[in-house]
Design a protein around this motif. Structure first.
Motif, PDB file in Angstrom:
ATOM      1  N   LEU A 145      44.810 -21.108 -38.214  1.00 55.26           N
ATOM      2  CA  LEU A 145      44.219 -21.621 -37.168  1.00 55.26           C
ATOM      3  C   LEU A 145      43.333 -20.909 -36.841  1.00 55.26           C
ATOM      4  O   LEU A 145      43.334 -19.357 -36.689  1.00 55.26           O
ATOM      5  CB  LEU A 145      45.036 -22.718 -37.272  1.00 55.26           C
ATOM      6  N   THR A 193      53.387 -26.232 -36.126  1.00 53.07           N
ATOM      7  CA  THR A 193      51.284 -26.051 -35.816  1.00 53.07           C
ATOM      8  C   THR A 193      51.294 -27.007 -35.126  1.00 53.07           C
ATOM      9  O   THR A 193      50.965 -27.094 -33.679  1.00 53.07           O
ATOM     10  CB  THR A 193      51.551 -26.606 -37.774  1.00 53.07           C
ATOM     11  N   ASN A 197      49.331 -26.032 -31.894  1.00 47.50           N
ATOM     12  CA  ASN A 197      47.891 -27.318 -31.376  1.00 47.50           C
ATOM     13  C   ASN A 197      48.000 -27.806 -29.784  1.00 47.50           C
ATOM     14  O   ASN A 197      46.650 -27.926 -29.262  1.00 47.50           O
ATOM     15  CB  ASN A 197      47.629 -27.951 -32.637  1.00 47.50           C
ATOM     16  N   ILE A 218      41.332 -28.414 -29.302  1.00 46.68           N
ATOM     17  CA  ILE A 218      42.595 -28.946 -30.436  1.00 46.68           C
ATOM     18  C   ILE A 218      41.431 -29.577 -31.670  1.00 46.68           C
ATOM     19  O   ILE A 218      42.357 -29.050 -32.414  1.00 46.68           O
ATOM     20  CB  ILE A 218      43.172 -30.073 -29.610  1.00 46.68           C
ATOM     21  N   ASP A 221      40.510 -27.054 -34.348  1.00 44.11           N
ATOM     22  CA  ASP A 221      41.806 -26.426 -35.093  1.00 44.11           C
ATOM     23  C   ASP A 221      42.131 -27.987 -36.183  1.00 44.11           C
ATOM     24  O   ASP A 221      42.253 -27.341 -37.049  1.00 44.11           O
ATOM     25  CB  ASP A 221      42.982 -26.348 -33.550  1.00 44.11           C
TER      26      ASP A 221
END
Length: 428
Positions: A145, A193, A197, A218, A221
């Motif tokens: 990311l 993930t 995040n 946030i 991503d």
């Protein structure tokens, strides 16, 4: 009297608006859509935003995957999914269709919940798979990311010839809005993930707030993840407090979502009325099922609270706490500050489940006293988590006034997760 949603009913607050008492309600409470729910959805599918019609996009595709929200979200899938299937079959009647249930990090939906959500007729037409974020062998690595975290996504979605998502848009307390890109992250992403995040640095960002997407790390991503996963088309609806569809957008995952968010902002944004005492709710059942979810309603109160205000949170919590992780992340520390120090010292890759919710609650507790009106069985739990408990709304108000004075200003937010409370400059 002011009525506050509580479980499936209401509590009555013995106050009348006016003078030093203000009530913040969303403009959407009086909105009347031009058409029945099915008509609104059909119109959006027939007029997609910045995209060809879905019926054209499915031509020549052998396997189509539809990401759908799980049992924890009030998406009216019995309306949206049949209409999506109709569009797909119009353009490609022989395509294989799989519904991938986006559980994020929630427990898997049960067969009974899936039947309740989609209806037997839909389940007879498609294959349904439930995302399991902990099953590494079911994920595919798609790179890093923008923030540096690894993007792992359910391989069913990545291997599809066309990836579609259905969901709904509402204010979200750290992603800005739900819907759109959230179908992928956190919806069908690996737990690794999702945890990255939701890290402490991102949660601490002043842009990770209700109704804000610009500069929100946030959200950024999430956008990248959805594009990398190949999300090509969305159908997102907006619902009112009765869970009825009042608006629908379809088409390009970014542009259609942006239009839907603009509609939601227009229907939910209210100006803050900073007060000494702020009373909020989670909008009643099903969203006030546990204490964990109730933090969302507290953030609306936080946005309209004067310095050192008292926040009264009204939430039935019929299912109790909502997670042991959440409890221990605050209760195991001597103070909210000690807990916050621990969160901020945690590297993004070491984020633990529910840390974000506990961090947001700690942020509120560092600025305000919180009194929770809830199930008496939770009294001890609430106190261990550095909040106060009151058995009734009247007692909570009396206690708040004893701290802030009989003439304290009061702001009441009957649905704390159904509004975007904006301060000067449009930020919460």
């Amino acid at each position: 009297m002011i009525k506050l949603p509580y479980d499936t009913g209401y509590l009555e607050l013995p106050l009348d608006p006016g003078g030093r008492v203000h009530v913040l309600t969303a403009p959407s409470s009086g909105y009347r859509p031009e058409g029945r729910p099915e008509e609104l959805v059909r119109q959006s599918l027939q007029n997609p935003v910045s995209s060809p019609p879905l019926s054209a996009m499915v031509a020549g595709k052998s396997h189509i995957v539809i990401i759908s929200s799980d049992h924890t979200r009030p998406v009216p899938s019995r309306i949206t999914v049949p209409l999506l299937l109709e569009e797909i079959k119009k353009g490609n009647p022989r395509a294989k269709i799989t519904i991938l249930v986006a559980t994020g990090m929630h427990r898997p939906s049960t067969p009974e919940e899936l039947t309740q959500k989609f209806g037997e007729e839909v389940l007879e037409q498609v294959t349904v798979k439930v995302h399991r974020s902990q099953e590494d062998e079911e994920m595919t690595f798609l790179g890093n990311l923008p923030s540096g975290g690894e993007l792992w996504v359910n391989k069913l979605a990545v291997e599809a010839d066309l990836l579609v998502a259905e969901g709904f848009i509402e204010p979200h307390f750290f992603a800005g809005f739900s819907g759109g890109r959230k179908s992928v992250l956190p919806g069908i992403a690996s737990h690794k993930t999702v945890l990255y995040n939701h890290n402490a640095r991102f949660i601490a960002s002043p842009y990770a707030r209700t109704g804000i997407m610009e500069n929100n790390p946030i959200h950024e991503d999430m956008l990248w993840a959805a594009e990398r996963a190949g999300l090509s088309f969305i159908l997102n609806v907006v619902i009112n407090s009765q869970k009825k569809i009042i608006h629908s957008v379809a088409g390009h995952p970014v542009e259609a979502h942006r239009q839907g968010c603009a509609f939601v902002h227009g229907q939910t944004a209210v100006k803050a009325r900073p007060a000494d005492i702020v009373i909020s709710t989670n909008g009643g059942y099903p969203l006030d099922q546990n204490l964990y979810q109730s933090v969302k309603g507290m953030t609306a109160a936080e946005a309209s609270a004067a310095p050192e205000a008292v926040i009264i949170m009204v939430s039935r919590c019929r299912d109790g706490l909502g997670g042991d992780h959440f409890f221990h992340l605050l209760a195991d520390y001597p103070s909210p500050q000690a807990a916050m120090d621990r969160f901020l010292a945690t590297a993004a890759g070491d984020t633990v489940p529910d840390q974000w919710q506990a961090q947001i609650l700690a942020r509120i507790l560092l600025k305000h006293r919180v009194i929770v009106v809830t199930d008496p069985a939770l009294a001890g739990t609430v106190r261990q988590m550095h909040m106060d408990y009151a058995p009734t709304l009247e007692e909570a108000l009396q206690r708040a006034r004893s701290m802030k004075g009989r003439d304290a200003s009061i702001t009441v937010i009957p649905d704390g997760i159904g509004v975007i409370v904006e301060q000067d400059g449009g930020k919460v």
